[in-house]
Design a protein around this motif. Structure first.
Motif, PDB file in Angstrom:
ATOM      1  N   ALA A   1     -17.827 -70.560   6.634  1.00 38.74           N
ATOM      2  CA  ALA A   1     -17.159 -71.742   6.954  1.00 38.74           C
ATOM      3  C   ALA A   1     -15.791 -72.056   6.343  1.00 38.74           C
ATOM      4  O   ALA A   1     -15.029 -72.523   7.250  1.00 38.74           O
ATOM      5  CB  ALA A   1     -18.405 -73.042   6.592  1.00 38.74           C
ATOM      6  N   GLY A   2     -15.551 -71.833   5.124  1.00 38.26           N
ATOM      7  CA  GLY A   2     -14.273 -71.930   4.619  1.00 38.26           C
ATOM      8  C   GLY A   2     -13.213 -71.184   5.404  1.00 38.26           C
ATOM      9  O   GLY A   2     -12.218 -71.533   5.491  1.00 38.26           O
ATOM     10  N   ARG A   3     -13.569 -69.683   5.497  1.00 37.29           N
ATOM     11  CA  ARG A   3     -12.689 -68.772   6.259  1.00 37.29           C
ATOM     12  C   ARG A   3     -12.793 -69.405   7.596  1.00 37.29           C
ATOM     13  O   ARG A   3     -11.323 -69.513   8.236  1.00 37.29           O
ATOM     14  CB  ARG A   3     -13.097 -67.382   6.150  1.00 37.29           C
ATOM     15  CG  ARG A   3     -13.080 -66.820   4.728  1.00 37.29           C
ATOM     16  CD  ARG A   3     -13.871 -65.458   4.736  1.00 37.29           C
ATOM     17  NE  ARG A   3     -13.726 -64.919   3.377  1.00 37.29           N
ATOM     18  CZ  ARG A   3     -14.445 -63.741   3.348  1.00 37.29           C
ATOM     19  NH1 ARG A   3     -15.097 -63.287   4.022  1.00 37.29           N
ATOM     20  NH2 ARG A   3     -14.145 -63.196   1.991  1.00 37.29           N
ATOM     21  N   MET A   4     -13.380 -69.954   8.415  1.00 40.52           N
ATOM     22  CA  MET A   4     -13.305 -70.309   9.945  1.00 40.52           C
ATOM     23  C   MET A   4     -12.570 -71.457   9.785  1.00 40.52           C
ATOM     24  O   MET A   4     -11.562 -71.610  10.593  1.00 40.52           O
ATOM     25  CB  MET A   4     -14.710 -70.556  10.123  1.00 40.52           C
ATOM     26  CG  MET A   4     -14.723 -71.003  11.748  1.00 40.52           C
ATOM     27  SD  MET A   4     -16.197 -71.718  12.489  1.00 40.52           S
ATOM     28  CE  MET A   4     -16.014 -73.276  11.791  1.00 40.52           C
ATOM     29  N   GLN A   5     -12.510 -72.620   8.811  1.00 43.65           N
ATOM     30  CA  GLN A   5     -11.766 -73.570   8.918  1.00 43.65           C
ATOM     31  C   GLN A   5     -10.214 -73.242   8.689  1.00 43.65           C
ATOM     32  O   GLN A   5      -9.362 -73.855   9.104  1.00 43.65           O
ATOM     33  CB  GLN A   5     -12.209 -74.629   7.948  1.00 43.65           C
ATOM     34  CG  GLN A   5     -13.617 -75.295   8.123  1.00 43.65           C
ATOM     35  CD  GLN A   5     -13.415 -76.085   9.636  1.00 43.65           C
ATOM     36  OE1 GLN A   5     -12.376 -76.687   9.668  1.00 43.65           O
ATOM     37  NE2 GLN A   5     -14.512 -76.225  10.019  1.00 43.65           N
ATOM     38  N   LYS A   6      -9.910 -72.337   7.710  1.00 45.01           N
ATOM     39  CA  LYS A   6      -8.507 -71.866   7.307  1.00 45.01           C
ATOM     40  C   LYS A   6      -8.067 -71.233   8.563  1.00 45.01           C
ATOM     41  O   LYS A   6      -6.679 -71.747   8.825  1.00 45.01           O
ATOM     42  CB  LYS A   6      -8.683 -70.960   6.149  1.00 45.01           C
ATOM     43  CG  LYS A   6      -7.581 -70.356   5.635  1.00 45.01           C
ATOM     44  CD  LYS A   6      -7.373 -69.326   4.527  1.00 45.01           C
ATOM     45  CE  LYS A   6      -6.205 -68.883   4.147  1.00 45.01           C
ATOM     46  NZ  LYS A   6      -6.155 -67.870   3.070  1.00 45.01           N
TER      47      LYS A   6
ATOM     48  N   GLN B   1     -10.306 -63.236  14.673  1.00 43.21           N
ATOM     49  CA  GLN B   1     -10.886 -63.727  13.359  1.00 43.21           C
ATOM     50  C   GLN B   1     -11.840 -64.734  13.345  1.00 43.21           C
ATOM     51  O   GLN B   1     -12.921 -65.032  12.941  1.00 43.21           O
ATOM     52  CB  GLN B   1      -9.709 -63.683  12.432  1.00 43.21           C
ATOM     53  CG  GLN B   1      -9.259 -62.504  11.888  1.00 43.21           C
ATOM     54  CD  GLN B   1      -7.838 -62.684  11.111  1.00 43.21           C
ATOM     55  OE1 GLN B   1      -7.309 -63.718  11.041  1.00 43.21           O
ATOM     56  NE2 GLN B   1      -7.650 -61.562  10.458  1.00 43.21           N
ATOM     57  N   LEU B   2     -11.123 -66.094  14.074  1.00 45.28           N
ATOM     58  CA  LEU B   2     -11.781 -67.107  14.191  1.00 45.28           C
ATOM     59  C   LEU B   2     -13.239 -67.050  14.889  1.00 45.28           C
ATOM     60  O   LEU B   2     -14.326 -67.854  14.531  1.00 45.28           O
ATOM     61  CB  LEU B   2     -11.030 -68.221  15.147  1.00 45.28           C
ATOM     62  CG  LEU B   2     -11.427 -69.696  15.293  1.00 45.28           C
ATOM     63  CD1 LEU B   2     -12.056 -70.249  13.828  1.00 45.28           C
ATOM     64  CD2 LEU B   2     -10.602 -70.263  15.961  1.00 45.28           C
TER      65      LEU B   2
END
Length: 288
Positions: A29-34, A234-235
């Protein structure tokens, strides 16, 4: 029949797995938001920039042809298909679906093949072992400018560049997508649209000149458009991972509920046996 000890062991294992899944969910979730913040901001801008580039190439077709023929920007007239995969698993089915689309197009168009990511390398080696391809390593976590430049230097020799990747629509939906980074699809649409109108399209003023602007388009801007497809991939992968981890967590919770029910039923059976043993003991004592 499951014993009480086995039931308790499975419950303990599932709770441990549940914690593992929750930790991965938080990271995904953190990586997706970034990544999402960067993708959403750049997506519309780069799509518009790609259309402008395609229109310039269409409107100044002859001039562009002369410039590219005399410069290092000359292309080989071939088509290349780029499969952006991943270096690791746990991304759900999005990488698999992108590979299927990639494989179909490579066979249909007889294009040169380029694979980005270790997972894609393994998939091509196992399922397209008779196919020659070029491989580039690339991180799942970030875009390495050096690797990006290496890939672009190879791709810019081709007339048509097709990039296959997963595109983020929303948290539930990620679709396999193919994008023409070289802008030829938009050019074909414009040419077809204006064929009966006798219109050569919009005209532009260039400073310092068409050759210099074209060189920037061919190098910097196409690299930016390709980089955007990497971010899109990536997203989509992180969103797919998050969705499948959430489904896994739900399945674990359902299994835990089922095991809780089985535990109660097992407890009732054990208690029933004890009651029967007590009654049998009482009956035997009365007889004696």
């Amino acid at each position: 029949m499951m014993t009480k000890r086995l039931l308790e062991m499975e419950v303990s294992n599932l709770k441990g797995l549940r914690g593992f899944v929750e930790a991965y969910e938080e990271v995904a979730a953190g990586r997706m938001q970034k990544v999402r913040a960067a993708v959403v901001v750049a997506r519309q801008f780069l799509e518009g920039l790609g259309k402008v580039f395609a229109e310039v190439r269409f409107s100044y077709g002859r001039e562009v042809g002369k410039i590219t023929a005399k410069s290092r920007l000359a292309r080989n007239g071939k088509t290349v298909a780029v499969f952006i995969s991943a270096n690791s698993g746990l991304y759900g089915d999005i990488v698999e679906r992108v590979f299927e689309k990639f494989g179909e197009q490579v066979k249909l168009q007889k294009a040169e093949a380029v694979v980005v990511g270790k997972l894609g390398l393994r998939m091509v080696q196992e399922r397209m072992s008779d196919r020659l391809f070029n491989y580039f390593d690339f991180s799942d976590e970030e875009v390495d400018p050096e690797n990006l430049g290496l890939i672009m230097r190879y791709l810019l020799q081709f007339e048509k560049i097709l990039v296959f990747y997963g595109k983020f629509e929303n948290i539930v939906t990620q679709n396999p997508t193919v994008t023409s980074v070289s802008g030829d699809e938009i050019m074909a649409e414009q040419e077809s649209k204006r064929a009966g109108e006798g219109d050569r399209g919009n005209k532009y003023l260039f400073e310092p000149g068409l050759a210099e602007v074209l060189q920037v388009f061919e190098g910097e801007i196409l690299a930016s458009i390709f980089e955007q497809t990497v971010h899109e991939s990536q997203l989509a992968k992180f969103a797919s991972r998050l969705r499948h981890l959430d489904e896994a967590a739900e399945n674990i919770d359902k299994r835990l509920v089922r095991l809780k029910f089985d535990g109660r039923r097992l407890g009732h059976k054990i208690e029933s046996r004890r009651q029967l043993s007590r009654l049998a003991g009482i009956s035997l004592w009365q007889k004696t």
